[in-house]
Every structure is written in C-alpha cells, then in structure tokens.
Design a protein around this motif. Sequence first.
Motif, mmCIF file in Angstrom:
data_model
loop_
_atom_site.group_PDB
_atom_site.id
_atom_site.type_symbol
_atom_site.label_atom_id
_atom_site.label_comp_id
_atom_site.label_asym_id
_atom_site.label_seq_id
_atom_site.Cartn_x
_atom_site.Cartn_y
_atom_site.Cartn_z
ATOM 1 N N VAL A 66 -1.265 8.292 10.080
ATOM 2 C CA VAL A 66 -0.770 7.674 11.310
ATOM 3 C C VAL A 66 0.624 7.116 11.065
ATOM 4 O O VAL A 66 0.873 6.463 10.046
ATOM 5 C CB VAL A 66 -1.726 6.558 11.775
ATOM 6 C CG1 VAL A 66 -1.225 5.922 13.065
ATOM 7 C CG2 VAL A 66 -3.128 7.107 11.963
ATOM 8 N N ASP A 67 1.542 7.379 11.993
ATOM 9 C CA ASP A 67 2.919 6.922 11.822
ATOM 10 C C ASP A 67 3.011 5.408 11.749
ATOM 11 O O ASP A 67 3.731 4.853 10.910
ATOM 12 C CB ASP A 67 3.801 7.434 12.973
ATOM 13 C CG ASP A 67 3.966 8.940 12.960
ATOM 14 O OD1 ASP A 67 3.551 9.573 11.959
ATOM 15 O OD2 ASP A 67 4.499 9.492 13.941
ATOM 16 N N ASP A 68 2.295 4.697 12.621
ATOM 17 C CA ASP A 68 2.333 3.231 12.645
ATOM 18 C C ASP A 68 0.901 2.700 12.692
ATOM 19 O O ASP A 68 0.321 2.545 13.773
ATOM 20 C CB ASP A 68 3.119 2.732 13.861
ATOM 21 C CG ASP A 68 3.311 1.212 13.848
ATOM 22 O OD1 ASP A 68 2.699 0.544 13.008
ATOM 23 O OD2 ASP A 68 4.080 0.709 14.700
ATOM 24 N N PRO A 69 0.322 2.399 11.528
ATOM 25 C CA PRO A 69 -1.080 1.948 11.486
ATOM 26 C C PRO A 69 -1.315 0.618 12.192
ATOM 27 O O PRO A 69 -2.464 0.270 12.446
ATOM 28 C CB PRO A 69 -1.359 1.822 9.978
ATOM 29 C CG PRO A 69 -0.336 2.681 9.321
ATOM 30 C CD PRO A 69 0.885 2.576 10.183
ATOM 31 N N SER A 70 -0.263 -0.128 12.490
ATOM 32 C CA SER A 70 -0.443 -1.430 13.135
ATOM 33 C C SER A 70 -0.729 -1.308 14.625
ATOM 34 O O SER A 70 -1.193 -2.268 15.252
ATOM 35 C CB SER A 70 0.802 -2.299 12.927
ATOM 36 O OG SER A 70 1.913 -1.787 13.654
ATOM 37 N N LEU A 71 -0.459 -0.147 15.213
ATOM 38 C CA LEU A 71 -0.667 0.026 16.650
ATOM 39 C C LEU A 71 -2.147 0.264 16.953
ATOM 40 O O LEU A 71 -2.798 1.053 16.274
ATOM 41 C CB LEU A 71 0.150 1.203 17.175
ATOM 42 C CG LEU A 71 1.669 1.058 17.141
ATOM 43 C CD1 LEU A 71 2.329 2.346 17.627
ATOM 44 C CD2 LEU A 71 2.111 -0.118 17.998
ATOM 45 N N PRO A 72 -2.693 -0.403 17.971
ATOM 46 C CA PRO A 72 -4.081 -0.123 18.354
ATOM 47 C C PRO A 72 -4.197 1.283 18.930
ATOM 48 O O PRO A 72 -3.254 1.823 19.492
ATOM 49 C CB PRO A 72 -4.378 -1.183 19.423
ATOM 50 C CG PRO A 72 -3.045 -1.564 19.976
ATOM 51 C CD PRO A 72 -2.087 -1.435 18.831
ATOM 52 N N VAL A 73 -5.380 1.876 18.767
ATOM 53 C CA VAL A 73 -5.635 3.229 19.264
ATOM 54 C C VAL A 73 -6.763 3.143 20.291
ATOM 55 O O VAL A 73 -7.889 2.793 19.963
ATOM 56 C CB VAL A 73 -6.014 4.186 18.132
ATOM 57 C CG1 VAL A 73 -6.197 5.599 18.675
ATOM 58 C CG2 VAL A 73 -4.953 4.178 17.042
ATOM 59 N N THR A 74 -6.431 3.454 21.537
ATOM 60 C CA THR A 74 -7.411 3.365 22.620
ATOM 61 C C THR A 74 -8.293 4.610 22.656
ATOM 62 O O THR A 74 -7.933 5.657 22.102
ATOM 63 C CB THR A 74 -6.698 3.228 23.970
ATOM 64 O OG1 THR A 74 -5.984 4.447 24.231
ATOM 65 C CG2 THR A 74 -5.735 2.059 23.974
ATOM 66 N N PRO A 75 -9.436 4.543 23.328
ATOM 67 C CA PRO A 75 -10.248 5.751 23.517
ATOM 68 C C PRO A 75 -9.466 6.884 24.175
ATOM 69 O O PRO A 75 -9.663 8.060 23.826
ATOM 70 C CB PRO A 75 -11.397 5.259 24.391
ATOM 71 C CG PRO A 75 -11.575 3.836 23.991
ATOM 72 C CD PRO A 75 -10.161 3.335 23.782
ATOM 73 N N ALA A 76 -8.581 6.557 25.118
ATOM 74 C CA ALA A 76 -7.783 7.601 25.765
ATOM 75 C C ALA A 76 -6.865 8.286 24.760
ATOM 76 O O ALA A 76 -6.652 9.507 24.826
ATOM 77 C CB ALA A 76 -6.970 7.008 26.912
#
Length: 279
Positions: A66-76
């Motif tokens: 992942v490019d930026d692991p700090s970003l949350p990942v939504t179901p969408a």
Amino acid sequence: MNATTAAMLQVPGAKVYYEVRGDGPLLIIGQSGEGDAHRTADLVDRLAGHYTVVTYDRRGLSRTAVDDPSLPVTPAMHAEDVHHLLAELTDEPALMLGCSLGALYGLHLAAAHPGQLSALIAHDPATPGLLSAADRADIERRLGEIEDLYRTGGWRAAVPAAAALTGLDPARIETEAGVVAAPMTEERAANFGYYLANDIPQCRMDTLGPAEVAAAAAHTRIIPAAGKDSKKAWNHQCAVELSALLGRPIEEFPGGHNGNTSFPTGFAARVRELFTTSS
C-alpha cells in the motif's frame, strides 16, 4: 493438480497480490477477518477442478503493498480493488464467494459495477446497514468494544471478543476429518492487527443499505447464505435481512461462521450446487 500462478496488480494506491488456480468459470473469493490469499487453501483445492479460482491479499494484509498505510480503507475501496482485479483477468461476468467482510465488499462491487458479477454468494454477510436501527446500534456498540480492546490490549485481547461476536469458540471448533487449524504466524498476527484497527471500524461505519443492494440485485444474482451453526453470529441477522430484502431463502452451509475453512469439502459442494442452479 492445477498449478497456482501468483502475480501483483497495480491499482490506485496499491499493488495487490493475487493467485489464480484451476480451470473453468472465473470465481473470486472475498475472505473474512484476517484472511489473505491462502486462508481457504483447502477450499480452493476442492474448487479448482471446476473453476478458475482467484484469491488475493486485500489492502493491509500480507503481500499487498500500500502506498500510504496510514490512510483508512473503506469497504467501497476494497470493492474497487476487486473490480480492478477482475477487469485484469476477464471481460466476462464473474462469480464471487464473499464471506463476512468479503460479502460486504462483493455487494459494494455489484452495486458500483453492474454486471461485473453474474452471481454472488453472500455468506454470513457483515452488513450493518441492513439491520434495524436498534440492532445496528447494538452491533455498533459491540464492535466499538472490540476496537477498544485492541487499542488497549492488542490483538490477543481483541480476537476472543471478535470470535464470540461471530458465534465462534476457538477452543471448540468442529471440522471435517483431516482439517488442520492455521498456525498463528507473525504474518497472520499482523493481519489480525490490521483487521481490528481498520476493517472492523470501517465495517461498523459502512453505509451500504437496502437501496444499494436492490440496485445490485438488478444485475447480479445475490444468494443469501449462512452457516448451519452460525445462528449466534451477528452476521446471521444480516443474512436474515438480506434474505427478506431479496425475497430469497437463506442457503445453509455446513459449519459455522468459518465453515469455509473448517468444512472445505461440504462448503465446496454447496458452492458448486448454488452456482450451478440457474435461478
């Protein structure tokens, strides 16, 4: 024995690791919990003679970068990764087996990309947006408690509570003969951490509801499903609501919430039966 092909696919913000095995109609598996591409290896063994089976590491897990692991990942966002993966592999409508969170992502995919899935088995779907207001409030509270346990005590403190919420007792899981429980490796422990820190909170806040499911069902045959022994799982009520919304009966699978790993032979037989049925 069908050989497994492994590859990476560049998608917006990540490189997704995936594996392809078998021959026949393309079937992608959306895993539950901390599951990566290898979670349902025994199930894939039993499906690869009938389908081209695709499994993958979703964002935050194992080999997917992942490019930026700090970003949350939504179901969408998880669903969009599946969309890109399927677009890379086929220009025909695909089959999907979605288990728990995987079912949530499959429903998002079917709603956002009409016709990309021909059929979706939604097994013990993690869909709080389909619950009544009171039931949703209760499950949001209980999922929030699991998140608090993780923040204060790490995955070892939170996993038992998460298992209980899905009707599982890790010390008393029945299996088919010969099934061996997956070991708790460092990689799997890290996956549990991501699941508890990102995927449970994002599931708790997800907004997919009846309108999106109805739109998805206009183009995809959605099959509500649940484990024979998963009636104590919060997901079972989600399956009940999905069944009522679609006007289709809940299809029963062997085992409980994790029947895909504990009863791979019986589970594979039900998958084949339901995907072979035309309506």
